[in-house]
Design a protein around this motif. Structure first.
Motif, short mmCIF file in Angstrom:
data_model
loop_
_atom_site.label_atom_id
_atom_site.label_comp_id
_atom_site.label_asym_id
_atom_site.label_seq_id
_atom_site.Cartn_x
_atom_site.Cartn_y
_atom_site.Cartn_z
N VAL A 190 0.84 -1.20 0.00
CA VAL A 190 0.00 0.00 0.00
C VAL A 190 0.87 1.25 0.00
O VAL A 190 0.56 2.24 -0.67
CB VAL A 190 -0.95 0.00 1.21
CG1 VAL A 190 -1.70 1.33 1.32
CG2 VAL A 190 -1.96 -1.14 1.10
N GLY A 191 1.98 1.21 0.74
CA GLY A 191 2.89 2.36 0.75
C GLY A 191 3.46 2.65 -0.63
O GLY A 191 3.56 3.81 -1.04
N LEU A 203 -2.42 14.75 1.92
CA LEU A 203 -3.84 14.44 1.73
C LEU A 203 -4.12 12.94 1.70
O LEU A 203 -5.29 12.53 1.74
CB LEU A 203 -4.34 15.07 0.42
CG LEU A 203 -4.39 16.60 0.37
CD1 LEU A 203 -4.91 17.06 -0.98
CD2 LEU A 203 -5.26 17.15 1.49
N ARG A 204 -3.08 12.13 1.64
CA ARG A 204 -3.30 10.68 1.56
C ARG A 204 -4.00 10.12 2.80
O ARG A 204 -4.89 9.28 2.67
CB ARG A 204 -1.96 9.97 1.34
CG ARG A 204 -1.35 10.24 -0.03
CD ARG A 204 0.05 9.67 -0.11
NE ARG A 204 0.75 10.13 -1.30
CZ ARG A 204 2.06 10.02 -1.49
NH1 ARG A 204 2.82 9.46 -0.54
NH2 ARG A 204 2.62 10.46 -2.59
N ILE A 259 -1.83 2.72 7.57
CA ILE A 259 -0.39 2.94 7.75
C ILE A 259 0.29 3.22 6.42
O ILE A 259 1.14 4.11 6.30
CB ILE A 259 0.25 1.74 8.46
CG1 ILE A 259 -0.32 1.61 9.87
CG2 ILE A 259 1.77 1.89 8.52
CD1 ILE A 259 0.23 0.46 10.67
N GLY A 260 -0.09 2.48 5.39
CA GLY A 260 0.52 2.69 4.09
C GLY A 260 0.21 4.05 3.50
O GLY A 260 1.03 4.62 2.77
N MET A 261 -0.95 4.60 3.83
CA MET A 261 -1.34 5.91 3.31
C MET A 261 -0.88 7.07 4.20
O MET A 261 -1.11 8.22 3.86
CB MET A 261 -2.85 5.97 3.14
CG MET A 261 -3.38 5.09 2.02
SD MET A 261 -3.02 5.73 0.38
CE MET A 261 -4.31 6.96 0.22
N GLY A 262 -0.26 6.76 5.34
CA GLY A 262 0.38 7.83 6.09
C GLY A 262 -0.20 8.18 7.43
O GLY A 262 0.26 9.15 8.06
N PHE A 263 -1.18 7.45 7.93
CA PHE A 263 -1.64 7.71 9.29
C PHE A 263 -0.51 7.41 10.27
O PHE A 263 0.31 6.52 10.06
CB PHE A 263 -2.84 6.83 9.64
CG PHE A 263 -4.17 7.48 9.37
CD1 PHE A 263 -4.64 8.50 10.16
CD2 PHE A 263 -4.96 7.05 8.31
CE1 PHE A 263 -5.87 9.10 9.92
CE2 PHE A 263 -6.19 7.63 8.05
CZ PHE A 263 -6.65 8.67 8.87
N GLY A 264 -0.47 8.15 11.38
CA GLY A 264 0.52 7.89 12.41
C GLY A 264 0.04 6.77 13.32
O GLY A 264 -1.13 6.69 13.66
N ILE A 356 8.14 0.18 7.30
CA ILE A 356 6.77 0.46 6.93
C ILE A 356 6.64 1.81 6.25
O ILE A 356 5.54 2.30 6.03
CB ILE A 356 5.85 0.40 8.16
CG1 ILE A 356 6.26 1.47 9.18
CG2 ILE A 356 5.85 -0.96 8.77
CD1 ILE A 356 5.31 1.59 10.33
N SER A 357 7.75 2.39 5.92
CA SER A 357 7.71 3.67 5.22
C SER A 357 8.28 3.51 3.83
O SER A 357 9.15 2.70 3.58
CB SER A 357 8.52 4.72 5.99
OG SER A 357 8.68 5.89 5.22
N SER A 358 7.79 4.29 2.90
CA SER A 358 8.32 4.26 1.54
C SER A 358 9.50 5.19 1.38
O SER A 358 10.03 5.34 0.29
CB SER A 358 7.22 4.68 0.55
OG SER A 358 6.74 5.97 0.86
#
Length: 383
Positions: A190-191, A203-204, A259-264, A356-358
């Motif tokens: 997803v990331g 905005l993700r 998580i893949g879209m950027g939530f903390g 878990i980060s891109s």
């Protein structure tokens, strides 16, 4: 639907104030210690904790323990700077902060001590043991006497499993490792997909929140950390077999999306829920055969450990959490049977080896951590 989306907007704006434009996680702590970079930025740690708090408040399917661990590590690093300690001492204070966070969150000081050595320092040192143990004790005392925080879940007196059931627990361990691998790889996928979207990163999270809120209208169990879902999953008959499959799949997908879209937030709390649902599903299937006795909770806990141990790369910590939460040697022994096959599985993907980060920087540091020798606290002042 509206609340997760608005929460995602707030989270996106918070991340703009962080230099890397993303929340920091325990992977950053491990990378800082093991690549001898040290010194965690306090600002990023605070903003990442706030990001996790807002994400959880908005109902995002993320965990609280990742931000807590990183915040504890950041405070430990800040203390080292204020006291003007060396780099080696900085690693010890980071481990102290991590141990205190685990002990406070789980009422598990022993697990906090072991996690700090097993995952953060990646070796056991006499020099680090005393301060790390003291920090874990302080965290436990605060959790039990000041915060009055209850345990994650309670397990009543249980029956003793039949000998053949330990073979089933081992099989659950192997299957749980596959679930853990699917879970972590889904987050990574997803990331990568999110990085290709023609949408600004800030905005993700809002897009993910809107999608999450829409699905949660039908299956609200996927929202938040899922502690109530976890507790119900340890009760035989609380969920039907089909319900367990639906909630398990959607919880995994929702966590990967958030998580893949950027939530903390962290990956550990959702892994606890996913693992417990998986174990409960196994217990339900075996219970339908009429072979098992009153041992449903064993399957739920074994599934929980089988998924979480590979995810965090800390089998001993996972076992100690089970023991300190339940106080049951029999239940811990059953969990040990699952961990023996779950941890060495090549399909598992821990937070040490799978960032878990891109972000290219974190991906690089994750590879360095996986390949680097452990940072010897007692013998090197350059660690």
């Amino acid at each position: 639907m509206l609340v997760p989306g608005l929460g995602g907007l707030v989270v996106g704006q918070l991340h703009r104030a962080i230099r890397e434009r993303r929340p920091h996680t325990p992977a950053d702590v491990i990378a800082a210690v093991q690549t001898r970079r040290g010194r965690l930025p306090a600002r990023a740690g605070f903003l990442s904790a706030v990001s996790g708090l807002v994400s959880l408040g908005a109902g995002a399917s993320v965990g609280q323990y990742g931000p807590l661990v990183h915040l504890g590590a950041s405070l430990g690093s800040l203390g080292a700077r204020l006291l003007k300690l060396g780099r080696s001492d900085d690693n010890v204070t980071i481990a102290c902060g991590v141990a205190a966070a685990i002990a406070t969150a789980f009422h598990a000081p022993l697990a906090g001590i072991v996690f700090a050595h097993e995952v953060i320092l990646r070796h056991y040192a006499l020099r680090a043991f005393a301060p790390v143990a003291a920090a874990a004790i302080v965290g436990h005392v605060i959790a039990t006497n000041v915060l009055s925080q209850g345990a994650l879940f309670h397990v009543a007196d249980t029956a003793v499993p039949q000998p053949w059931e330990f073979a089933a627990f081992i099989v659950i361990g192997g299957l749980g490792a596959l679930v853990a691998g699917a879970y972590m790889h889904a987050i990574l996928a997803v990331g990568r997909w999110a990085a290709r979207l023609p949408v600004v990163p800030s905005l993700r999270p809002a897009l993910a929140g809107a999608a999450l809120g829409l699905v949660a209208l039908w299956v609200p169990d996927i929202l938040g950390m899922g502690q109530e879902t976890l507790r119900f999953a340890t009760i035989e008959g609380a969920f039907g077999g089909f319900e367990l499959v639906i909630v398990l799949v959607l919880k995994l997908a929702a966590t990967a999306l958030c998580i893949g879209m950027g939530f903390g937030g962290g990956v550990f709390s959702p892994a606890l829920v996913i693992g417990t649902l998986f174990g409960a599903l196994c217990g339900t299937l075996i219970g339908n055969t009429g072979l098992a006795g009153d041992t449903f909770v064993f399957y739920a806990v074994c599934g929980m450990v089988a998924v979480t141990a590979p995810v965090i790369g800390a089998p001993l910590t996972s076992l100690l959490i089970v023991f300190e939460l339940t106080g049951s040697y029999v239940l811990t022994t059953a969990a040990l049977a699952s961990v023996t096959l779950a941890s060495p599985s090549p399909h598992s993907c821990s937070v040490v080896r799978c960032s878990i980060s891109s972000s290219p920087t974190v991906a690089w540091t994750s590879r360095r951590v996986a390949a680097a020798p452990c940072c010897k606290v007692p013998d090197s002042s350059t660690c």
